[in-house]
Write a protein that holds these residues in place. Sequence first.
Motif, PDB file in Angstrom:
ATOM      1  N   ARG A 197      -5.119  -5.939  17.969  1.00  0.00           N
ATOM      2  CA  ARG A 197      -4.606  -5.880  16.592  1.00  0.00           C
ATOM      3  C   ARG A 197      -5.272  -4.768  15.796  1.00  0.00           C
ATOM      4  O   ARG A 197      -6.466  -4.518  15.973  1.00  0.00           O
ATOM      5  N   ILE A 198      -4.519  -4.139  14.899  1.00  0.00           N
ATOM      6  CA  ILE A 198      -5.134  -3.351  13.830  1.00  0.00           C
ATOM      7  C   ILE A 198      -4.649  -3.913  12.509  1.00  0.00           C
ATOM      8  O   ILE A 198      -3.462  -4.236  12.351  1.00  0.00           O
ATOM      9  N   LYS A 199      -5.597  -4.082  11.586  1.00  0.00           N
ATOM     10  CA  LYS A 199      -5.282  -4.656  10.271  1.00  0.00           C
ATOM     11  C   LYS A 199      -6.321  -4.130   9.292  1.00  0.00           C
ATOM     12  O   LYS A 199      -7.498  -4.032   9.633  1.00  0.00           O
ATOM     13  N   PHE A 200      -5.890  -3.800   8.082  1.00  0.00           N
ATOM     14  CA  PHE A 200      -6.844  -3.349   7.072  1.00  0.00           C
ATOM     15  C   PHE A 200      -7.688  -4.529   6.590  1.00  0.00           C
ATOM     16  O   PHE A 200      -7.144  -5.549   6.178  1.00  0.00           O
ATOM     17  N   ARG A 249       0.823  -1.202   0.000  1.00  0.00           N
ATOM     18  CA  ARG A 249       0.000   0.000   0.000  1.00  0.00           C
ATOM     19  C   ARG A 249       0.859   1.254   0.000  1.00  0.00           C
ATOM     20  O   ARG A 249       0.495   2.266  -0.575  1.00  0.00           O
ATOM     21  N   LEU A 250       1.987   1.187   0.647  1.00  0.00           N
ATOM     22  CA  LEU A 250       2.902   2.317   0.704  1.00  0.00           C
ATOM     23  C   LEU A 250       3.329   2.733  -0.702  1.00  0.00           C
ATOM     24  O   LEU A 250       3.315   3.901  -1.054  1.00  0.00           O
ATOM     25  N   GLU A 251       3.681   1.743  -1.516  1.00  0.00           N
ATOM     26  CA  GLU A 251       4.129   2.071  -2.868  1.00  0.00           C
ATOM     27  C   GLU A 251       3.002   2.591  -3.751  1.00  0.00           C
ATOM     28  O   GLU A 251       3.194   3.490  -4.556  1.00  0.00           O
ATOM     29  N   ASP A 252       1.806   2.038  -3.565  1.00  0.00           N
ATOM     30  CA  ASP A 252       0.655   2.554  -4.317  1.00  0.00           C
ATOM     31  C   ASP A 252       0.423   4.034  -4.045  1.00  0.00           C
ATOM     32  O   ASP A 252      -0.006   4.787  -4.896  1.00  0.00           O
ATOM     33  N   LEU A 278      -1.293   0.263   8.293  1.00  0.00           N
ATOM     34  CA  LEU A 278      -0.865  -0.254   9.592  1.00  0.00           C
ATOM     35  C   LEU A 278      -1.236  -1.716   9.811  1.00  0.00           C
ATOM     36  O   LEU A 278      -2.382  -2.117   9.626  1.00  0.00           O
ATOM     37  N   ASP A 279      -0.259  -2.496  10.201  1.00  0.00           N
ATOM     38  CA  ASP A 279      -0.492  -3.845  10.712  1.00  0.00           C
ATOM     39  C   ASP A 279       0.270  -3.927  12.041  1.00  0.00           C
ATOM     40  O   ASP A 279       1.499  -4.031  12.057  1.00  0.00           O
ATOM     41  N   VAL A 280      -0.468  -3.824  13.137  1.00  0.00           N
ATOM     42  CA  VAL A 280       0.146  -3.686  14.458  1.00  0.00           C
ATOM     43  C   VAL A 280      -0.488  -4.656  15.455  1.00  0.00           C
ATOM     44  O   VAL A 280      -1.703  -4.854  15.445  1.00  0.00           O
ATOM     45  N   LYS A 281       0.371  -5.260  16.270  1.00  0.00           N
ATOM     46  CA  LYS A 281      -0.097  -6.077  17.392  1.00  0.00           C
ATOM     47  C   LYS A 281       0.454  -5.484  18.688  1.00  0.00           C
ATOM     48  O   LYS A 281       1.671  -5.349  18.837  1.00  0.00           O
ATOM     49  N   ILE A 282      -0.441  -5.162  19.616  1.00  0.00           N
ATOM     50  CA  ILE A 282      -0.028  -4.681  20.939  1.00  0.00           C
ATOM     51  C   ILE A 282      -0.310  -5.789  21.954  1.00  0.00           C
ATOM     52  O   ILE A 282      -1.447  -6.236  22.092  1.00  0.00           O
ATOM     53  N   HIS A 283       0.760  -6.227  22.628  1.00  0.00           N
ATOM     54  CA  HIS A 283       0.644  -7.291  23.631  1.00  0.00           C
ATOM     55  C   HIS A 283       0.555  -6.671  25.019  1.00  0.00           C
ATOM     56  O   HIS A 283       1.455  -5.916  25.413  1.00  0.00           O
ATOM     57  N   THR A 284      -0.487  -6.996  25.771  1.00  0.00           N
ATOM     58  CA  THR A 284      -0.616  -6.490  27.138  1.00  0.00           C
ATOM     59  C   THR A 284      -0.621  -7.652  28.128  1.00  0.00           C
ATOM     60  O   THR A 284      -0.933  -8.785  27.777  1.00  0.00           O
ATOM     61  N   LYS A 285      -0.258  -7.337  29.370  1.00  0.00           N
ATOM     62  CA  LYS A 285      -0.270  -8.327  30.450  1.00  0.00           C
ATOM     63  C   LYS A 285      -0.730  -7.647  31.731  1.00  0.00           C
ATOM     64  O   LYS A 285      -0.176  -6.621  32.139  1.00  0.00           O
ATOM     65  N   VAL A 286      -1.772  -8.198  32.341  1.00  0.00           N
ATOM     66  CA  VAL A 286      -2.268  -7.704  33.619  1.00  0.00           C
ATOM     67  C   VAL A 286      -2.491  -8.926  34.500  1.00  0.00           C
ATOM     68  O   VAL A 286      -3.315  -9.794  34.170  1.00  0.00           O
ATOM     69  N   TYR A 312     -11.569  -0.546   5.741  1.00  0.00           N
ATOM     70  CA  TYR A 312     -11.384   0.052   7.061  1.00  0.00           C
ATOM     71  C   TYR A 312     -10.287  -0.693   7.804  1.00  0.00           C
ATOM     72  O   TYR A 312     -10.258  -1.927   7.789  1.00  0.00           O
ATOM     73  N   PRO A 313      -9.399   0.042   8.469  1.00  0.00           N
ATOM     74  CA  PRO A 313      -8.402  -0.627   9.305  1.00  0.00           C
ATOM     75  C   PRO A 313      -9.038  -0.961  10.657  1.00  0.00           C
ATOM     76  O   PRO A 313      -9.215  -0.070  11.487  1.00  0.00           O
ATOM     77  N   LEU A 314      -9.403  -2.201  10.858  1.00  0.00           N
ATOM     78  CA  LEU A 314     -10.169  -2.614  12.048  1.00  0.00           C
ATOM     79  C   LEU A 314      -9.262  -2.865  13.246  1.00  0.00           C
ATOM     80  O   LEU A 314      -8.216  -3.509  13.128  1.00  0.00           O
TER      81      LEU A 314
END
Lengths: 123, 123, 123, 123
Positions: free
Chosen positions: D104-107, D70-73, D88-96, D113-115
Amino acid sequence: MDVNKEFFSNITSRERAIFEGAISMGALFHQFVGTPVNNQTKKSLEDAMRNSLNLQPAIEDVEVNIDFTRLEDAMSEFDYTSLTGDMLDVKIHTKVDDVKAVIRIKFIEELNYPLMYVEDIKD
Amino acid sequence: MDVNKEFFSNITSRERAIFEGAISMGALFHQFVGTPVNNQTKKSLEDAMRNSLNLQPAIEDVEVNIDFTRLEDAMSEFDYTSLTGDMLDVKIHTKVDDVKAVIRIKFIEELNYPLMYVEDIKD
Amino acid sequence: MDVNKEFFSNITSRERAIFEGAISMGALFHQFVGTPVNNQTKKSLEDAMRNSLNLQPAIEDVEVNIDFTRLEDAMSEFDYTSLTGDMLDVKIHTKVDDVKAVIRIKFIEELNYPLMYVEDIKD
Amino acid sequence: MDVNKEFFSNITSRERAIFEGAISMGALFHQFVGTPVNNQTKKSLEDAMRNSLNLQPAIEDVEVNIDFTRLEDAMSEFDYTSLTGDMLDVKIHTKVDDVKAVIRIKFIEELNYPLMYVEDIKD
């Protein structure tokens, strides 16, 4: 399309050097203010700020320093803070034809304000 | 402290009018890009953009138009989108002494880029 | 595509109400921090913040108050300041099925930090 | 002050793991969208995003990938683009306590839509 001829023939090289540096300085401030930061991540954030702004038109170099002293004063219980304009000491170097300009942001105590100004310009 | 004498005596009124408008245009783009927006909230966002940028030094007026056509193309399943630079049509009017400048951002199809330039300057 | 079935069947309605409110609170903070603001433009910025966040999934209402006292302390020579997290007092109301949650941000003196937390949740 | 007791005793560890990850995902999106980026600076920006979000409460790890295709487009005449949520393709790891969550966010093509969603949660 010749962008320079089409859109920039109404201003001088000197004015263009100021214009492009000022855009990038406004961009840098409003893009990155609010970012979580502490002493451990300061370098990484400074790098990303420099690299991303370097991409913009006419930018030759970007020197970013996030000010340590103010950073520690602002540190929260959670050992980090949000980047504010007051912490920024940045020089953006632009070059258009033979003109070189340095746009600066620096916190000015007397103004209680991080001032943006043209620190140096040579043609 | 006389800010003008201390920090701006090295540039002309014309250069200062360009400088201040360019800072505010870079600020506007990078502050507000990413904001959720649709047809119902467009007016409110345009107002906040205009009012907040109007506060900055030398700004006389800010005309903000978030482009409808592109907005609808970008609309997601959830009936809103994130503001992008491509949707922006903005004129920032600055005045320094007798110089008046208009800094513009507008999407230019041939460049596939929302270009910032000095649309008009009079001294 | 049934988004709820596809992506949200692994969490409860209560968890979803917390999830969506928390996303919007993180979004609000990092979108708007840095915006130029003073007493005259406070209302317009609060409106845009409320209206734009209201668009996001599961958001029922957003109450935004930019704190006057801190705003005046931070005022620069130029009669405006940049919005910081410390000035924010915001409640985001979410609703998922029968669950209603209120996500809050408020500056907590003892922490020197604008804390985000779940102020209320009912199911 | 015991922050956990004072402000978080009304939600479970599982809910807190979701809460903190969601805040950081909303933060990441709205902090960095708009940043100039291309293939040369992608790594530096990913690093700064990861390092800054890692500072926030309960975050164990952040995996950031800015999507090349997508960046190149989106690349402009000037060989860079502005970061958008769609890249954006991101994974945030949490620990409680004993709970681990991945936000996660992913298109998602079908949604245009980036969900953001809870990709995994274990207690």
